[in-house]
Design a protein around this motif. Structure first.
Motif, PDB file in Angstrom:
ATOM      1  N   ALA A 113       1.112  -1.327  -0.075  1.00  0.00           N
ATOM      2  CA  ALA A 113      -0.231   0.396   0.036  1.00  0.00           C
ATOM      3  C   ALA A 113       1.222   1.513   0.044  1.00  0.00           C
ATOM      4  CB  ALA A 113      -0.712   0.199   0.892  1.00  0.00           C
ATOM      5  N   PHE A 114       0.544   2.519  -0.321  1.00  0.00           N
ATOM      6  CA  PHE A 114       0.849   3.378  -0.098  1.00  0.00           C
ATOM      7  C   PHE A 114      -0.344   4.297   0.378  1.00  0.00           C
ATOM      8  CE2 PHE A 114       0.277   4.489  -4.822  1.00  0.00           C
ATOM      9  CZ  PHE A 114      -0.204   5.261  -4.681  1.00  0.00           C
ATOM     10  N   LYS A 115       0.389   5.731   0.769  1.00  0.00           N
ATOM     11  CA  LYS A 115      -0.661   6.509   2.097  1.00  0.00           C
ATOM     12  C   LYS A 115       0.672   7.692   1.854  1.00  0.00           C
ATOM     13  CE  LYS A 115       1.915   6.939   6.869  1.00  0.00           C
ATOM     14  NZ  LYS A 115       1.370   6.281   7.906  1.00  0.00           N
ATOM     15  N   PRO A 116      -0.260   9.184   1.591  1.00  0.00           N
ATOM     16  CA  PRO A 116       0.564  10.106   1.366  1.00  0.00           C
ATOM     17  C   PRO A 116       1.697  10.292   2.625  1.00  0.00           C
ATOM     18  CG  PRO A 116      -1.878  10.407   0.799  1.00  0.00           C
ATOM     19  CD  PRO A 116      -2.141   9.271   1.387  1.00  0.00           C
ATOM     20  N   TYR A 117       2.742  10.934   1.884  1.00  0.00           N
ATOM     21  CA  TYR A 117       3.535  12.176   3.036  1.00  0.00           C
ATOM     22  C   TYR A 117       3.291  13.148   2.903  1.00  0.00           C
ATOM     23  CZ  TYR A 117       7.564  12.308   5.935  1.00  0.00           C
ATOM     24  OH  TYR A 117       8.749  12.579   7.010  1.00  0.00           O
ATOM     25  N   ASP A 118       3.186  13.159   1.302  1.00  0.00           N
ATOM     26  CA  ASP A 118       3.569  15.381   1.428  1.00  0.00           C
ATOM     27  C   ASP A 118       2.939  15.056  -0.487  1.00  0.00           C
ATOM     28  OD1 ASP A 118       5.508  15.672  -0.914  1.00  0.00           O
ATOM     29  OD2 ASP A 118       6.838  15.997   1.195  1.00  0.00           O
ATOM     30  N   ASP A 119       2.877  16.740  -0.848  1.00  0.00           N
ATOM     31  CA  ASP A 119       1.660  16.992  -1.361  1.00  0.00           C
ATOM     32  C   ASP A 119       2.757  16.058  -3.176  1.00  0.00           C
ATOM     33  OD1 ASP A 119       3.966  18.649  -1.685  1.00  0.00           O
ATOM     34  OD2 ASP A 119       2.290  20.044  -2.785  1.00  0.00           O
ATOM     35  N   LYS A 120       4.067  15.482  -3.195  1.00  0.00           N
ATOM     36  CA  LYS A 120       4.782  14.787  -4.478  1.00  0.00           C
ATOM     37  C   LYS A 120       5.175  13.249  -3.615  1.00  0.00           C
ATOM     38  CE  LYS A 120       6.400  19.901  -6.034  1.00  0.00           C
ATOM     39  NZ  LYS A 120       7.283  20.276  -5.929  1.00  0.00           N
ATOM     40  N   THR A 121       5.224  13.226  -2.868  1.00  0.00           N
ATOM     41  CA  THR A 121       6.099  11.693  -1.816  1.00  0.00           C
ATOM     42  C   THR A 121       4.905  10.473  -0.777  1.00  0.00           C
ATOM     43  OG1 THR A 121       7.806  12.767  -1.853  1.00  0.00           O
ATOM     44  CG2 THR A 121       7.243  11.140  -0.411  1.00  0.00           C
ATOM     45  N   VAL A 122       4.827   9.715  -1.932  1.00  0.00           N
ATOM     46  CA  VAL A 122       3.916   8.883  -1.019  1.00  0.00           C
ATOM     47  C   VAL A 122       5.012   7.987  -0.057  1.00  0.00           C
ATOM     48  CG1 VAL A 122       2.047   8.891  -2.744  1.00  0.00           C
ATOM     49  CG2 VAL A 122       3.913   7.457  -2.605  1.00  0.00           C
ATOM     50  N   GLU A 123       4.250   7.686   0.671  1.00  0.00           N
ATOM     51  CA  GLU A 123       5.244   6.287   1.674  1.00  0.00           C
ATOM     52  C   GLU A 123       4.538   5.355   1.838  1.00  0.00           C
ATOM     53  OE1 GLU A 123       6.592   5.145   6.434  1.00  0.00           O
ATOM     54  OE2 GLU A 123       4.736   6.872   5.989  1.00  0.00           O
ATOM     55  N   ILE A 124       5.440   3.843   0.931  1.00  0.00           N
ATOM     56  CA  ILE A 124       5.012   2.676   1.203  1.00  0.00           C
ATOM     57  C   ILE A 124       5.314   2.124   2.343  1.00  0.00           C
ATOM     58  CG2 ILE A 124       5.030   0.476   0.039  1.00  0.00           C
ATOM     59  CD1 ILE A 124       5.799   2.587  -2.379  1.00  0.00           C
ATOM     60  N   LYS A 125       3.742   1.358   2.328  1.00  0.00           N
ATOM     61  CA  LYS A 125       3.024   0.455   3.757  1.00  0.00           C
ATOM     62  C   LYS A 125       3.222  -0.721   3.889  1.00  0.00           C
ATOM     63  CE  LYS A 125       3.200   3.067   7.289  1.00  0.00           C
ATOM     64  NZ  LYS A 125       4.362   3.171   8.195  1.00  0.00           N
ATOM     65  N   ARG A 126       3.199  -1.543   5.203  1.00  0.00           N
ATOM     66  CA  ARG A 126       1.912  -3.483   4.422  1.00  0.00           C
ATOM     67  C   ARG A 126       2.951  -3.726   3.453  1.00  0.00           C
ATOM     68  NH1 ARG A 126       1.182  -3.448   9.202  1.00  0.00           N
ATOM     69  NH2 ARG A 126       3.592  -3.019   9.350  1.00  0.00           N
ATOM     70  N   MET A 127       4.318  -4.058   2.751  1.00  0.00           N
ATOM     71  CA  MET A 127       4.610  -4.516   2.545  1.00  0.00           C
ATOM     72  C   MET A 127       4.602  -6.299   2.572  1.00  0.00           C
ATOM     73  SD  MET A 127       4.768  -3.612  -1.093  1.00  0.00           S
ATOM     74  CE  MET A 127       6.093  -4.602  -1.685  1.00  0.00           C
ATOM     75  N   TYR A 128       4.356  -7.297   2.231  1.00  0.00           N
ATOM     76  CA  TYR A 128       3.980  -8.669   2.789  1.00  0.00           C
ATOM     77  C   TYR A 128       4.119  -9.684   1.989  1.00  0.00           C
ATOM     78  CZ  TYR A 128       3.335 -12.123   5.962  1.00  0.00           C
ATOM     79  OH  TYR A 128       3.250 -13.397   6.602  1.00  0.00           O
ATOM     80  N   THR A 129       4.971 -10.607   1.912  1.00  0.00           N
ATOM     81  CA  THR A 129       4.714 -12.027   0.866  1.00  0.00           C
ATOM     82  C   THR A 129       4.435 -12.711   1.732  1.00  0.00           C
ATOM     83  OG1 THR A 129       5.093 -10.818  -0.966  1.00  0.00           O
ATOM     84  CG2 THR A 129       5.457 -12.904  -0.725  1.00  0.00           C
ATOM     85  N   ALA A 130       3.213 -13.765   1.734  1.00  0.00           N
ATOM     86  CA  ALA A 130       2.885 -14.941   2.352  1.00  0.00           C
ATOM     87  C   ALA A 130       4.617 -16.258   2.538  1.00  0.00           C
ATOM     88  CB  ALA A 130       1.900 -15.418   2.256  1.00  0.00           C
ATOM     89  N   GLN A 131       4.917 -16.230   3.264  1.00  0.00           N
ATOM     90  CA  GLN A 131       6.250 -17.641   3.574  1.00  0.00           C
ATOM     91  C   GLN A 131       6.297 -18.124   2.643  1.00  0.00           C
ATOM     92  OE1 GLN A 131       7.310 -18.404   7.523  1.00  0.00           O
ATOM     93  NE2 GLN A 131       6.971 -15.913   8.458  1.00  0.00           N
ATOM     94  N   SER A 132       5.020 -18.816   2.468  1.00  0.00           N
ATOM     95  CA  SER A 132       5.298 -19.921   1.187  1.00  0.00           C
ATOM     96  C   SER A 132       5.244 -19.299  -0.625  1.00  0.00           C
ATOM     97  CB  SER A 132       3.895 -20.623   1.173  1.00  0.00           C
ATOM     98  OG  SER A 132       2.527 -20.161   0.895  1.00  0.00           O
ATOM     99  N   GLN A 133       5.477 -18.300  -0.396  1.00  0.00           N
ATOM    100  CA  GLN A 133       5.245 -17.330  -2.058  1.00  0.00           C
ATOM    101  C   GLN A 133       6.765 -16.821  -2.640  1.00  0.00           C
ATOM    102  OE1 GLN A 133       2.910 -18.548  -3.937  1.00  0.00           O
ATOM    103  NE2 GLN A 133       2.368 -19.365  -2.743  1.00  0.00           N
ATOM    104  N   ARG A 134       6.919 -16.312  -1.200  1.00  0.00           N
ATOM    105  CA  ARG A 134       8.314 -15.294  -1.275  1.00  0.00           C
ATOM    106  C   ARG A 134       9.229 -16.432  -2.253  1.00  0.00           C
ATOM    107  NH1 ARG A 134       9.226 -13.923   4.887  1.00  0.00           N
ATOM    108  NH2 ARG A 134       6.613 -13.378   4.976  1.00  0.00           N
ATOM    109  N   GLY A 135      10.682 -15.548  -2.520  1.00  0.00           N
ATOM    110  CA  GLY A 135      11.631 -15.590  -3.555  1.00  0.00           C
ATOM    111  C   GLY A 135      10.896 -15.661  -5.145  1.00  0.00           C
ATOM    112  N   LYS A 136       9.835 -15.123  -5.401  1.00  0.00           N
ATOM    113  CA  LYS A 136       9.318 -15.225  -6.511  1.00  0.00           C
ATOM    114  C   LYS A 136       9.182 -14.426  -7.093  1.00  0.00           C
ATOM    115  CE  LYS A 136       6.780 -19.705  -4.933  1.00  0.00           C
ATOM    116  NZ  LYS A 136       5.456 -20.804  -4.933  1.00  0.00           N
TER     117      LYS A 136
END
Length: 150
Positions: free
Chosen positions: A64-87
């Motif tokens: 996900a992302f949320k606004p940080y300021d009018d030109k910038t977003v902050e990437i949030k809640r990055m997650y991959t299930a353990q069984s699917q990592r490395g793909k």
């Protein structure tokens, strides 16, 4: 591996909430006593864009992302299930988030991750993010690593 489908979603999506719960549990294990500090910055209400990766009709990753300021977003809640990592799923999600941010007129993506998530650090570096001084609530936090990509 069967194909991955990326879909936009919303903060009340049950599949998203289940993945966030898995992320929270994993981070609590990795961060130990420091987890409470980080958790306060991971609310879902300010998220502007949420994406989910589906494999065979099952959500296996989120970001996900949320606004940080009018030109910038902050990437949030990055997650991959353990069984699917490395793909390569997280890279696809991150690219989608970057493209969506650019389409909305944002110029920069920033994010914070912890030193106890070396696989996340490798992903962000591989995707062209560079280390920056810790920003906002992470200034002076030794466990945090902050990154930026224009």
């Amino acid at each position: 591996m069967s194909s991955i489908e990326i879909r936009t979603s919303h903060k009340d999506d049950v599949a998203f909430l289940e993945l966030v719960e898995q992320l929270t549990k994993e981070l609590a294990e990795r961060d130990g006593d420091e987890h409470g500090f980080y958790q306060q910055f991971n609310g879902l209400d300010e998220l502007e864009v949420i994406v989910l990766a589906y494999q065979e009709q099952r959500a296996v990753a989120c970001g996900a992302f949320k606004p940080y300021d009018d030109k910038t977003v902050e990437i949030k809640r990055m997650y991959t299930a353990q069984s699917q990592r490395g793909k390569g799923i997280a890279a696809k999600l991150l690219t989608q988030l970057e493209n969506m941010a650019a389409a909305k007129g944002y110029k920069t993506c920033i994010l914070e991750t912890g030193i106890r998530q070396p696989e996340a650090i490798r992903l962000y570096e591989k995707m062209g993010y560079h280390l920056i001084p810790n920003y906002g609530p992470y200034v002076g936090v030794e466990n945090s690593r902050c990154f930026e990509k224009q």
